[in-house]
Write a protein that holds these residues in place. Structure first.
Motif, PDB file in Angstrom:
ATOM      1  N   ARG A 113       1.045  73.958  69.334  1.00 26.48           N
ATOM      2  CA  ARG A 113       1.913  73.968  69.594  1.00 26.48           C
ATOM      3  C   ARG A 113       2.348  72.163  70.361  1.00 26.48           C
ATOM      4  NH1 ARG A 113       5.325  78.658  70.056  1.00 26.48           N
ATOM      5  NH2 ARG A 113       6.765  77.039  71.468  1.00 26.48           N
ATOM      6  N   ASN A 114       3.728  71.812  69.386  1.00 30.18           N
ATOM      7  CA  ASN A 114       3.788  70.260  70.172  1.00 30.18           C
ATOM      8  C   ASN A 114       3.761  69.990  71.419  1.00 30.18           C
ATOM      9  OD1 ASN A 114       4.310  69.790  67.470  1.00 30.18           O
ATOM     10  ND2 ASN A 114       6.370  70.444  67.309  1.00 30.18           N
ATOM     11  N   SER A 115       3.496  69.075  71.826  1.00 29.87           N
ATOM     12  CA  SER A 115       4.103  68.471  73.646  1.00 29.87           C
ATOM     13  C   SER A 115       5.026  67.812  73.746  1.00 29.87           C
ATOM     14  CB  SER A 115       2.368  68.189  74.005  1.00 29.87           C
ATOM     15  OG  SER A 115       1.882  66.232  73.422  1.00 29.87           O
ATOM     16  N   SER A 116       5.053  67.029  74.659  1.00 38.50           N
ATOM     17  CA  SER A 116       6.007  65.764  75.291  1.00 38.50           C
ATOM     18  C   SER A 116       5.606  64.502  74.631  1.00 38.50           C
ATOM     19  CB  SER A 116       7.144  65.958  76.347  1.00 38.50           C
ATOM     20  OG  SER A 116       5.369  65.315  77.243  1.00 38.50           O
ATOM     21  N   SER A 117       3.997  64.186  74.060  1.00 37.58           N
ATOM     22  CA  SER A 117       3.514  62.885  73.780  1.00 37.58           C
ATOM     23  C   SER A 117       2.822  63.323  71.796  1.00 37.58           C
ATOM     24  CB  SER A 117       2.687  62.611  74.871  1.00 37.58           C
ATOM     25  OG  SER A 117       1.946  63.266  74.600  1.00 37.58           O
ATOM     26  N   GLN A 118       2.788  64.811  71.953  1.00 38.89           N
ATOM     27  CA  GLN A 118       2.049  64.771  70.479  1.00 38.89           C
ATOM     28  C   GLN A 118       2.614  65.552  69.345  1.00 38.89           C
ATOM     29  OE1 GLN A 118      -0.695  62.648  69.422  1.00 38.89           O
ATOM     30  NE2 GLN A 118      -1.419  63.608  68.365  1.00 38.89           N
ATOM     31  N   PHE A 119       2.753  65.952  68.689  1.00 44.73           N
ATOM     32  CA  PHE A 119       2.168  66.846  67.313  1.00 44.73           C
ATOM     33  C   PHE A 119       1.188  67.756  67.764  1.00 44.73           C
ATOM     34  CE2 PHE A 119       5.757  63.677  65.553  1.00 44.73           C
ATOM     35  CZ  PHE A 119       6.635  64.606  65.329  1.00 44.73           C
ATOM     36  N   GLY A 120       2.079  68.990  67.400  1.00 46.92           N
ATOM     37  CA  GLY A 120       0.465  70.078  67.480  1.00 46.92           C
ATOM     38  C   GLY A 120       0.429  70.178  65.914  1.00 46.92           C
ATOM     39  N   VAL A 121      -0.697  70.685  65.898  1.00 50.94           N
ATOM     40  CA  VAL A 121      -1.518  70.649  64.675  1.00 50.94           C
ATOM     41  C   VAL A 121      -0.926  72.257  63.397  1.00 50.94           C
ATOM     42  CG1 VAL A 121      -2.700  73.245  64.837  1.00 50.94           C
ATOM     43  CG2 VAL A 121      -3.694  71.827  63.629  1.00 50.94           C
ATOM     44  N   VAL A 122       0.673  72.329  64.047  1.00 55.66           N
ATOM     45  CA  VAL A 122       0.929  73.163  62.992  1.00 55.66           C
ATOM     46  C   VAL A 122       2.004  71.965  62.320  1.00 55.66           C
ATOM     47  CG1 VAL A 122       2.820  75.526  62.393  1.00 55.66           C
ATOM     48  CG2 VAL A 122       0.447  75.605  63.928  1.00 55.66           C
ATOM     49  N   SER A 123       2.897  71.647  63.036  1.00 54.31           N
ATOM     50  CA  SER A 123       3.772  70.955  62.350  1.00 54.31           C
ATOM     51  C   SER A 123       2.526  69.589  62.237  1.00 54.31           C
ATOM     52  CB  SER A 123       4.348  70.216  63.843  1.00 54.31           C
ATOM     53  OG  SER A 123       5.289  70.718  64.673  1.00 54.31           O
ATOM     54  N   ILE A 124       1.706  68.706  61.967  1.00 55.29           N
ATOM     55  CA  ILE A 124       1.217  68.028  61.368  1.00 55.29           C
ATOM     56  C   ILE A 124       0.953  68.826  59.748  1.00 55.29           C
ATOM     57  CG2 ILE A 124      -0.741  66.746  61.045  1.00 55.29           C
ATOM     58  CD1 ILE A 124      -0.943  66.469  64.236  1.00 55.29           C
ATOM     59  N   ILE A 125       0.191  70.172  59.680  1.00 55.12           N
ATOM     60  CA  ILE A 125      -0.083  70.703  58.448  1.00 55.12           C
ATOM     61  C   ILE A 125       1.327  70.601  57.373  1.00 55.12           C
ATOM     62  CG2 ILE A 125      -0.954  72.491  57.365  1.00 55.12           C
ATOM     63  CD1 ILE A 125      -3.281  72.440  59.928  1.00 55.12           C
ATOM     64  N   HIS A 142       3.946  68.904  57.884  1.00 56.87           N
ATOM     65  CA  HIS A 142       4.433  67.895  57.499  1.00 56.87           C
ATOM     66  C   HIS A 142       4.526  67.122  56.122  1.00 56.87           C
ATOM     67  CE1 HIS A 142       5.149  63.216  57.414  1.00 56.87           C
ATOM     68  NE2 HIS A 142       6.030  63.870  57.824  1.00 56.87           N
ATOM     69  N   TRP A 143       2.939  67.302  56.129  1.00 59.33           N
ATOM     70  CA  TRP A 143       2.111  66.541  55.077  1.00 59.33           C
ATOM     71  C   TRP A 143       2.051  68.152  53.870  1.00 59.33           C
ATOM     72  CZ3 TRP A 143       2.118  61.679  54.992  1.00 59.33           C
ATOM     73  CH2 TRP A 143       1.537  61.584  56.556  1.00 59.33           C
ATOM     74  N   LEU A 144       1.916  69.342  54.299  1.00 54.64           N
ATOM     75  CA  LEU A 144       2.204  70.044  53.069  1.00 54.64           C
ATOM     76  C   LEU A 144       3.239  69.407  52.308  1.00 54.64           C
ATOM     77  CD1 LEU A 144       1.097  71.982  51.318  1.00 54.64           C
ATOM     78  CD2 LEU A 144       2.020  73.710  53.018  1.00 54.64           C
ATOM     79  N   VAL A 145       4.866  70.085  53.540  1.00 58.65           N
ATOM     80  CA  VAL A 145       6.254  69.279  52.584  1.00 58.65           C
ATOM     81  C   VAL A 145       5.750  68.172  51.951  1.00 58.65           C
ATOM     82  CG1 VAL A 145       7.992  68.867  52.729  1.00 58.65           C
ATOM     83  CG2 VAL A 145       7.340  71.412  54.198  1.00 58.65           C
ATOM     84  N   ALA A 146       5.780  67.145  52.699  1.00 58.79           N
ATOM     85  CA  ALA A 146       5.643  65.302  51.751  1.00 58.79           C
ATOM     86  C   ALA A 146       4.494  65.728  50.753  1.00 58.79           C
ATOM     87  CB  ALA A 146       5.060  64.470  52.683  1.00 58.79           C
ATOM     88  N   LEU A 147       3.791  65.938  49.935  1.00 55.24           N
ATOM     89  CA  LEU A 147       2.635  66.703  48.875  1.00 55.24           C
ATOM     90  C   LEU A 147       3.649  67.540  48.263  1.00 55.24           C
ATOM     91  CD1 LEU A 147       0.055  66.143  48.154  1.00 55.24           C
ATOM     92  CD2 LEU A 147      -1.156  67.879  49.093  1.00 55.24           C
ATOM     93  N   ALA A 148       3.956  68.598  48.502  1.00 55.91           N
ATOM     94  CA  ALA A 148       4.712  69.560  47.411  1.00 55.91           C
ATOM     95  C   ALA A 148       6.099  68.433  47.479  1.00 55.91           C
ATOM     96  CB  ALA A 148       5.324  71.040  48.262  1.00 55.91           C
ATOM     97  N   VAL A 149       6.699  67.825  47.256  1.00 58.69           N
ATOM     98  CA  VAL A 149       7.948  67.441  47.632  1.00 58.69           C
ATOM     99  C   VAL A 149       7.546  66.166  46.850  1.00 58.69           C
ATOM    100  CG1 VAL A 149       9.859  66.018  48.227  1.00 58.69           C
ATOM    101  CG2 VAL A 149       9.502  67.943  49.453  1.00 58.69           C
ATOM    102  N   PHE A 150       6.639  65.230  46.834  1.00 56.58           N
ATOM    103  CA  PHE A 150       6.436  63.968  46.467  1.00 56.58           C
ATOM    104  C   PHE A 150       5.362  65.192  44.491  1.00 56.58           C
ATOM    105  CE2 PHE A 150       7.561  61.917  48.800  1.00 56.58           C
ATOM    106  CZ  PHE A 150       7.957  60.290  49.091  1.00 56.58           C
ATOM    107  N   GLY A 151       5.425  65.830  44.356  1.00 60.65           N
ATOM    108  CA  GLY A 151       4.232  66.777  43.979  1.00 60.65           C
ATOM    109  C   GLY A 151       5.029  67.064  43.167  1.00 60.65           C
ATOM    110  N   LEU A 152       6.353  68.007  43.267  1.00 62.35           N
ATOM    111  CA  LEU A 152       7.541  68.589  42.323  1.00 62.35           C
ATOM    112  C   LEU A 152       8.254  67.451  41.882  1.00 62.35           C
ATOM    113  CD1 LEU A 152       8.754  71.451  44.936  1.00 62.35           C
ATOM    114  CD2 LEU A 152       7.865  71.515  42.404  1.00 62.35           C
ATOM    115  N   PHE A 153       8.595  66.812  42.602  1.00 60.21           N
ATOM    116  CA  PHE A 153       8.973  65.573  41.646  1.00 60.21           C
ATOM    117  C   PHE A 153       8.633  65.194  40.650  1.00 60.21           C
ATOM    118  CE2 PHE A 153      11.263  61.182  41.705  1.00 60.21           C
ATOM    119  CZ  PHE A 153      11.932  60.743  41.573  1.00 60.21           C
TER     120      PHE A 153
END
Length: 183
Positions: free
Chosen positions: A4-16, A18-29
């Motif tokens: 999970r996210n903390s007050s200072s760092q993103f957690g592994v779920v948010s990070i994965i 985020h990058w999965l969505v970014a990859l999918a968006v640019f791939g779909l585009f």
């Protein structure tokens, strides 16, 4: 690394996610940009749109999950070095990216289902049309899809440039927090 996210760092779920969505968006585009130039006789004429639609439906599910996850896991606090305008513009950019993503995905769905047909997602499951046959809907939805996807790519590019600016010029941890390294 924490889940999970903390007050200072993103957690592994948010990070994965985020990058999965970014990859999918640019791939779909990229795939969408490629598809518009295909002729009827091209071997990818039918296969590319099927892949595009399938990934788009799966992306919709992932973005819905991301919204729920974000509501349950508030993002880390802004860094003390961030100015007020940077914090406000980051919030506005993220909000606009979410809106544009949903506009692009819903309009893509409406293009594909305007004739009343369902969308097969990699032959795993079908997503039915909720509108039935609506004459001309694919044209309006197509225009919305076109402009919203361009807006996403431009805004995501600005988002990436801002992260690079923070990393190179400001030498702060903005980018490192989304990469899951350092504090």
């Amino acid at each position: 690394m924490q889940v999970r996210n903390s007050s200072s760092q993103f957690g592994v779920v948010s990070i994965i996610v985020h990058w999965l969505v970014a990859l999918a968006v640019f791939g779909l585009f990229g795939l969408g940009y490629y598809m518009v130039g295909l002729s009827y006789y091209d071997e990818w004429y039918r296969q590319a749109p099927d892949i595009h639609r399938s990934i788009g439906i799966l992306l919709f599910i992932v973005v819905l999950f991301r919204v729920v996850w974000r509501l349950a896991n508030p993002v880390p606090r802004p860094l003390p070095s961030h100015t007020r305008w940077e914090v406000i513009s980051a919030h506005l950019a993220h909000g606009l990216l979410y809106i544009l993503l949903f506009v692009a995905m819903v309009s893509g769905y409406l293009i594909s289902t305007a004739d009343g047909s369902s969308i097969s997602v990699f032959n795993w499951f079908e997503v039915p049309s909720v509108t039935g046959q609506v004459k001309g809907m694919e044209d309006v939805a197509g225009d919305v899809h076109y402009w919203s996807t361009w807006a996403i790519v431009v805004l995501a590019g600005v988002h990436a440039l801002a992260a690079i600016k923070h990393h190179i010029m400001d030498k702060d941890n903005t980018l490192r927090r989304m990469l899951g390294v350092g504090h």
